[in-house]
Motif scaffolding. Sequence first.
Motif, short mmCIF file in Angstrom:
data_model
loop_
_atom_site.label_atom_id
_atom_site.label_comp_id
_atom_site.label_asym_id
_atom_site.label_seq_id
_atom_site.Cartn_x
_atom_site.Cartn_y
_atom_site.Cartn_z
N LEU A 1 114.82 59.31 33.75
CA LEU A 1 116.23 59.45 34.08
C LEU A 1 116.54 60.91 34.40
O LEU A 1 115.92 61.82 33.86
N VAL A 2 117.51 61.08 35.27
CA VAL A 2 117.97 62.42 35.61
C VAL A 2 119.48 62.45 35.45
O VAL A 2 120.18 61.60 36.01
N TYR A 3 119.95 63.40 34.68
CA TYR A 3 121.38 63.56 34.46
C TYR A 3 121.86 64.81 35.19
O TYR A 3 121.13 65.80 35.29
N GLN A 4 123.07 64.74 35.68
CA GLN A 4 123.67 65.91 36.29
C GLN A 4 125.06 66.11 35.69
O GLN A 4 125.79 65.14 35.43
N TYR A 5 125.43 67.38 35.57
CA TYR A 5 126.73 67.72 35.00
C TYR A 5 127.29 68.94 35.70
O TYR A 5 126.54 69.89 35.97
N PRO A 6 128.56 69.00 36.05
CA PRO A 6 129.52 67.91 35.90
C PRO A 6 129.36 66.89 37.04
O PRO A 6 128.66 67.15 38.00
N ARG A 7 129.98 65.76 36.93
CA ARG A 7 129.92 64.76 37.99
C ARG A 7 130.86 65.14 39.14
O ARG A 7 130.56 64.87 40.30
N ARG A 8 131.98 65.72 38.79
CA ARG A 8 132.93 66.17 39.80
C ARG A 8 133.49 67.51 39.39
O ARG A 8 133.68 67.78 38.21
N THR A 9 133.75 68.34 40.37
CA THR A 9 134.36 69.61 40.06
C THR A 9 135.18 70.09 41.25
O THR A 9 134.86 69.79 42.41
N ILE A 10 136.21 70.81 40.94
CA ILE A 10 137.08 71.38 41.96
C ILE A 10 137.16 72.88 41.70
O ILE A 10 137.37 73.30 40.57
N CYS A 11 136.98 73.66 42.74
CA CYS A 11 137.10 75.09 42.56
C CYS A 11 137.91 75.69 43.70
O CYS A 11 138.00 75.11 44.79
#
Lengths: 116, 114
Positions: free
Chosen positions: A3-13
Amino acid sequence: GALVYQYPRRTICKSGTSMRMECQAVGFQATSVAWYRQSPQKTFELIALSTVNSAIKYEQNFTQEKFPISHPNLSFSSMTVLNAYLEDRGLYLCGASYWGNYAEQFFGPGTRLTVL
Amino acid sequence: QQQVRQSPQSLTVWEGETAILNCSYEDSTFDYFPWYWQFPRESPALLIAIRPVSNKKEDGRFTIFFNKREKKLSLHITDSQPGDSATYFCAAGYTGANTGKLTFGHGTILRVHP
């Protein structure tokens, strides 16, 4: 399983600011980690490939100065988008693979970046 | 120069028909060809893959036909189901020193009508 996890799933900058995204491999040793960007209506562009015990290789149009990557161990990688602008928006994918499995790449769910 | 090309851009078939998605590549040193499918708002998932030692790879309703001489391959989906509707990406990569580096085509949007 792998499994591969990514963080964050969504971001606004805000335009001109930076944001960091993380990738974690679980269940296998990620000897290679590739970062891709899928821009709206486009395919996946390889940003860079990080392989353990080798220098990180950036593709044309992507630089370490803009997308610094860290791959400190066999389970974790991070990438920062520095000084983000509108053209940097998209889905950033981390693909992890390991030696001996014919380059099969496991993708995380991605970090979707919106730039205001 | 685009290294991996896919056609058609979009394809519509009826449920039960066979969908054929095409892919071609430029670099003869590619030695690993995965197909990924991507559903809306999700990341791509590996569907099936082939290496040049074979000219055919089958997994259930999904079959890759590979022509090394012409640098072409195709994905055949038999007995297409509405749940197969997705964007399909052909990719090409290496199994040696550049393991983990994939070049993607622009994708084929498949719609299967019930």
